[in-house]
Design an enzyme around this catalytic site. Structure first.
Site, PDB file in Angstrom:
ATOM      1  N   LYS A   1       0.488  -1.361  -0.091  1.00 52.62           N
ATOM      2  CA  LYS A   1       0.095  -0.020   0.077  1.00 52.62           C
ATOM      3  C   LYS A   1       0.903   1.335  -0.118  1.00 52.62           C
ATOM      4  O   LYS A   1       1.550   1.621   1.135  1.00 52.62           O
ATOM      5  CB  LYS A   1      -0.850   0.112   1.100  1.00 52.62           C
ATOM      6  CG  LYS A   1      -2.020   1.271   1.233  1.00 52.62           C
ATOM      7  CD  LYS A   1      -2.624   1.671   2.505  1.00 52.62           C
ATOM      8  CE  LYS A   1      -1.790   2.907   2.946  1.00 52.62           C
ATOM      9  NZ  LYS A   1      -1.866   4.200   2.191  1.00 52.62           N
TER      10      LYS A   1
ATOM     11  N   GLU B   1      10.197   0.524  10.194  1.00 49.89           N
ATOM     12  CA  GLU B   1      11.381   1.365   9.873  1.00 49.89           C
ATOM     13  C   GLU B   1      10.566   2.720  10.158  1.00 49.89           C
ATOM     14  O   GLU B   1       9.549   3.356   9.401  1.00 49.89           O
ATOM     15  CB  GLU B   1      11.681   1.796   8.401  1.00 49.89           C
ATOM     16  CG  GLU B   1      12.269   0.153   7.845  1.00 49.89           C
ATOM     17  CD  GLU B   1      13.615   0.014   8.113  1.00 49.89           C
ATOM     18  OE1 GLU B   1      14.288   1.011   8.687  1.00 49.89           O
ATOM     19  OE2 GLU B   1      14.222  -0.838   7.712  1.00 49.89           O
TER      20      GLU B   1
ATOM     21  N   CYS C   1      13.611  10.390   6.944  1.00 51.34           N
ATOM     22  CA  CYS C   1      13.722   9.857   8.161  1.00 51.34           C
ATOM     23  C   CYS C   1      14.789  10.024   8.892  1.00 51.34           C
ATOM     24  O   CYS C   1      14.925   9.971  10.205  1.00 51.34           O
ATOM     25  CB  CYS C   1      13.149   8.393   8.050  1.00 51.34           C
ATOM     26  SG  CYS C   1      13.746   7.503   7.126  1.00 51.34           S
TER      27      CYS C   1
ATOM     28  N   GLU D   1      10.546  15.186  15.627  1.00 47.99           N
ATOM     29  CA  GLU D   1      11.030  14.902  14.226  1.00 47.99           C
ATOM     30  C   GLU D   1      10.020  16.163  13.362  1.00 47.99           C
ATOM     31  O   GLU D   1       8.864  16.049  13.191  1.00 47.99           O
ATOM     32  CB  GLU D   1      10.653  13.721  13.556  1.00 47.99           C
ATOM     33  CG  GLU D   1      10.940  13.492  12.212  1.00 47.99           C
ATOM     34  CD  GLU D   1      10.666  12.015  11.898  1.00 47.99           C
ATOM     35  OE1 GLU D   1       9.650  11.578  11.881  1.00 47.99           O
ATOM     36  OE2 GLU D   1      11.688  11.438  11.096  1.00 47.99           O
TER      37      GLU D   1
HETATM   38  P1  NAP Z   1       2.517   7.866   8.616  1.00 52.26           P
HETATM   39  O1  NAP Z   1       1.375   8.652   8.707  1.00 52.26           O
HETATM   40  O2  NAP Z   1       2.726   6.775   9.226  1.00 52.26           O
HETATM   41  O3  NAP Z   1       2.169   6.828   6.879  1.00 52.26           O
HETATM   42  C1  NAP Z   1       2.776   5.831   6.346  1.00 52.26           C
HETATM   43  C2  NAP Z   1       2.097   4.767   5.871  1.00 52.26           C
HETATM   44  O4  NAP Z   1       1.247   4.147   6.523  1.00 52.26           O
HETATM   45  C3  NAP Z   1       1.153   5.494   4.663  1.00 52.26           C
HETATM   46  O5  NAP Z   1       1.117   4.603   3.590  1.00 52.26           O
HETATM   47  C4  NAP Z   1      -0.078   5.693   5.430  1.00 52.26           C
HETATM   48  O6  NAP Z   1      -1.410   5.885   4.545  1.00 52.26           O
HETATM   49  C5  NAP Z   1      -0.187   4.219   6.318  1.00 52.26           C
HETATM   50  N1  NAP Z   1      -1.020   4.293   7.340  1.00 52.26           N
HETATM   51  C6  NAP Z   1      -1.526   5.340   8.121  1.00 52.26           C
HETATM   52  N2  NAP Z   1      -2.277   4.872   9.143  1.00 52.26           N
HETATM   53  C7  NAP Z   1      -1.980   3.472   9.341  1.00 52.26           C
HETATM   54  C8  NAP Z   1      -2.611   2.418  10.071  1.00 52.26           C
HETATM   55  N3  NAP Z   1      -3.282   2.748  11.229  1.00 52.26           N
HETATM   56  N4  NAP Z   1      -2.217   1.162   9.849  1.00 52.26           N
HETATM   57  C9  NAP Z   1      -1.582   1.076   8.683  1.00 52.26           C
HETATM   58  N5  NAP Z   1      -1.164   1.792   7.770  1.00 52.26           N
HETATM   59  C10 NAP Z   1      -1.384   3.201   8.135  1.00 52.26           C
HETATM   60  O7  NAP Z   1       3.729   8.405   8.177  1.00 52.26           O
HETATM   61  P2  NAP Z   1       3.874   9.337   6.987  1.00 52.26           P
HETATM   62  O8  NAP Z   1       3.488  10.717   7.631  1.00 52.26           O
HETATM   63  O9  NAP Z   1       3.346   8.980   5.641  1.00 52.26           O
HETATM   64  O10 NAP Z   1       5.404   9.591   6.700  1.00 52.26           O
HETATM   65  C11 NAP Z   1       6.555  10.091   7.382  1.00 52.26           C
HETATM   66  C12 NAP Z   1       7.078   9.345   8.536  1.00 52.26           C
HETATM   67  O11 NAP Z   1       7.674   8.084   7.967  1.00 52.26           O
HETATM   68  C13 NAP Z   1       8.168  10.079   9.125  1.00 52.26           C
HETATM   69  O12 NAP Z   1       8.059   9.856  10.630  1.00 52.26           O
HETATM   70  C14 NAP Z   1       9.426   9.323   8.716  1.00 52.26           C
HETATM   71  O13 NAP Z   1      10.525   9.442   9.608  1.00 52.26           O
HETATM   72  C15 NAP Z   1       8.938   8.106   8.510  1.00 52.26           C
HETATM   73  N6  NAP Z   1       9.876   7.398   7.656  1.00 52.26           N
HETATM   74  C16 NAP Z   1      10.742   6.471   8.111  1.00 52.26           C
HETATM   75  C17 NAP Z   1      11.704   5.990   7.293  1.00 52.26           C
HETATM   76  C18 NAP Z   1      12.643   4.692   7.705  1.00 52.26           C
HETATM   77  O14 NAP Z   1      13.009   4.120   7.177  1.00 52.26           O
HETATM   78  N7  NAP Z   1      12.689   4.697   8.962  1.00 52.26           N
HETATM   79  C19 NAP Z   1      11.513   6.037   5.977  1.00 52.26           C
HETATM   80  C20 NAP Z   1      10.737   7.035   5.495  1.00 52.26           C
HETATM   81  C21 NAP Z   1       9.888   7.626   6.271  1.00 52.26           C
HETATM   82  P3  NAP Z   1      -1.828   7.202   4.243  1.00 52.26           P
HETATM   83  O15 NAP Z   1      -0.675   7.832   3.601  1.00 52.26           O
HETATM   84  O16 NAP Z   1      -2.694   6.871   3.112  1.00 52.26           O
HETATM   85  O17 NAP Z   1      -2.340   7.833   5.328  1.00 52.26           O
END
Ligand code: NAP
Ligand code: MG
Length: 502
Positions: free
Chosen positions: A201, A275, A309, A406
């Site tokens: 997804k 991650e 991230c 962050e």
């Molecule tokens: P997010 O809100 O956690 O969303 C990540 C993914 O999870 C999206 O596809 C989101 O869908 C989905 N999602 C949301 N709620 C969910 C739930 N309850 N159950 C399952 N999936 C769910 O994060 P983001 O704002 O998109 O991304 C930024 C974050 O990612 C930052 O905190 C960053 O540090 C982290 N990140 C970490 C890494 C790493 O390798 N450690 C790499 C890149 C990013 P929708 O987008 O459709 O809401």
């Protein structure tokens, strides 16, 4: 260069016609670069499918706020169908020889390379990041992940000698918006190399390159159902990670959602890797090559608008060079070109979404209110879309929100340290533990520091360098498990009793 709807007949498109829904009539704004369908379906069982939910949602170009395309919304029944397709494909795919699986992955990698320009433009349109980065980083690295894992597909026995190596099964993968294609490649390639099948997804705001990757899978002849893509929102993600047919969950995203997923899969015997977020310390010692360190620090925080991230968002400079370093850094920040992401001279593109812009603004306001000193170079931001200038905070303290939380934007905070011990203490004073960076001339100090930093990746005299052969992952609230390298494949296999006698 592979590309575009304008040069008709150059490359045969797979037949994507489905009940008259998919026409490749380009969306009005993107005709110069790459054709974007008005509507995308779900990719299930090797074909495009209308969503059973009957719903679609729009994905936008963050650089101008205009709609690019409507994308199918996967509801619970759609996720059921995708998981069923992956389950059906599993016996055939997992029983192929590693050599045969490798051939598919090599083919995917090569087609991705051939279509690199098209993917770079599409990613830039849907995400807002500069074309310089999608062209030189995202797309080549995505191809590299397929090449690298193709190389392992027939060598898993060597990776886990003497053990019975089996795939885990159906893998549910959820990825964020900051590296949409790269995260998809990062997740899919090792899963397939090890004989698993996938339902993935993409993020709601950046689904287009993962969908286009399905065209590559079709072009490469990947068997139906081996990879399925369900677009949607957080609810779609929740349906996927809690689905009883999923054997392993791999998630990249925020710490908050990661924790929720961990609770949701607890006790179900589902393998999990997370991650999550980060708040990396970036350390500059007095003996460092300061001009190079300035370049590294700029790359560390302003690459991808700071939507990274592992971004080096906490700069720690040794006291004796603080003033000179900050002067050099400010001068360098004045030369960062912010603007049209499709312009190859642009260094910083658009902030990915309105929500993200609001979060950045909120934290920058908090920094000012908490007494830190704000610096932004003069720079004219485009109108329309979402933009934020490169930002630096000096005079910060460890307790301020801008140092602890962050921000996921182009915002750097600077403080000082005197001794290596103090540098380690400040660097580790965080709930995260994803990455860190050290600039110093002394090899012995690098080793001493790296051994004490609680971070999954420690860069030395460089920052934000990625390679498929290098494991990536965090400690503490940055998650667990590694992706990439030999270590990354461990999460995609089950190891049985030894095959060797004794
Ligand atoms: P997010 O809100 O956690 O969303 C990540 C993914 O999870 C999206 O596809 C989101 O869908 C989905 N999602 C949301 N709620 C969910 C739930 N309850 N159950 C399952 N999936 C769910 O994060 P983001 O704002 O998109 O991304 C930024 C974050 O990612 C930052 O905190 C960053 O540090 C982290 N990140 C970490 C890494 C790493 O390798 N450690 C790499 C890149 C990013 P929708 O987008 O459709 O809401
Ligand atoms: Mg978008």
């Amino acid at each position: 260069m592979a590309n575009t709807g304008k040069r008709k007949g150059r490359r045969e498109r797979p037949d994507l016609t489905f009940g008259g829904v998919w026409d490749y009539a380009p969306a009005p704004e993107s005709t110069d670069h790459v054709d974007v369908a008005e509507r995308y379906g779900l990719f299930v069982g090797g074909a495009w499918a209308r969503p059973r939910s009957g719903k679609y949602f729009a994905t936008m170009n963050p650089a101008n706020g205009r709609k690019l395309s409507d994308v199918a919304y996967a509801g619970g029944k759609d996720v059921d169908a995708a998981v069923a397709a992956a389950k059906k494909a599993l016996p055939g795919w997992s029983r192929l020889s590693g050599d045969d699986r490798a051939r598919y992955l090599y083919r995917v990698a090569r087609v991705l390379q051939e279509r690199a320009r098209e993917f770079a433009v599409l990613e830039t349109l849907d995400n807002g990041k500069p074309i310089k980065e999608t062209r030189d980083v995202d797309v080549p690295l995505a191809a590299q992940h397929f090449f690298y894992h193709a190389g392992w597909a027939d060598k898993l026995d060597m990776l886990f000698p003497g053990q019975d190596v089996q795939p885990v099964g159906v893998v549910g993968q959820v990825i964020p918006w900051n590296f949409p294609l790269l995260m998809a490649a990062w997740k899919i390639a090792p899963a397939l190399a090890a004989g698993n099948t996938v339902v993935i997804k993409p993020a709601e705001t950046s689904p287009l390159t993962a969908l286009r990757l399905c065209e590559v899978f079709m072009q490469a002849g990947l068997p139906a159902g081996v990879v399925n893509v369900v677009t949607g929102d957080g609810k779609t993600g929740r349906s996927l990670v809690t689905h009883p047919g999923v054997d392993k969950v791999a998630f990249t995203g925020s710490t908050e959602v990661g924790k929720e997923i961990q609770r949701a899969v607890a006790g179900r015997g589902v393998d999990l890797t997370l991650e999550l977020g980060g708040k990396a310390a970036h350390l500059v010692f007095e003996d460092a090559a300061l001009d190079q360190a300035v370049e590294g620090v700029v790359r560390g925080i302003f690459f991808n608008q700071g939507h990274v991230c592992c971004a080096g968002s906490r700069l720690l400079v040794q006291e004796g060079v603080h003033d000179v370093f900050v002067r050099k850094l400010k001068r360098r920040m004045g030369r960062i070109r912010v603007g049209d992401p499709l312009d190859k001279n642009t260094d910083m593109g658009a902030i990915h979404s309105r929500e993200q812009l609001q979060r950045i603004r909120e934290l920058v306001d908090a920094g000012v209110q908490e007494g830190a000193t704000l610096y932004q170079p003069e720079c004219e931001l485009p109108r329309g879309g979402y933009w934020f200038a490169p930002t630096l905070f000096t005079g910060v303290s460890q307790t301020q929100r801008i140092v602890r939380e962050e921000i996921f934007g182009p915002v750097l905070s600077v403080s000082t340290f005197r001794t290596p011990e103090e540098a380690v203490a400040k660097a580790n004073d965080t709930s995260y533990g994803l990455s860190a960076g050290i600039w110093t001339d002394k090899g012995a100090r690098i080793l001493w520091m790296a051994a004490r930093m609680r971070a999954g990746v420690v860069w030395n005299n460089t920052f934000n360098r990625f390679d498929a052969a290098s494991p990536f992952g965090g400690f503490q609230e940055s998650g667990f498990g590694r992706e990439g390298g030999r270590q990354g494949l461990r999460a995609y296999v089950r190891l049985g009793a030894g095959l060797l006698p004794g």
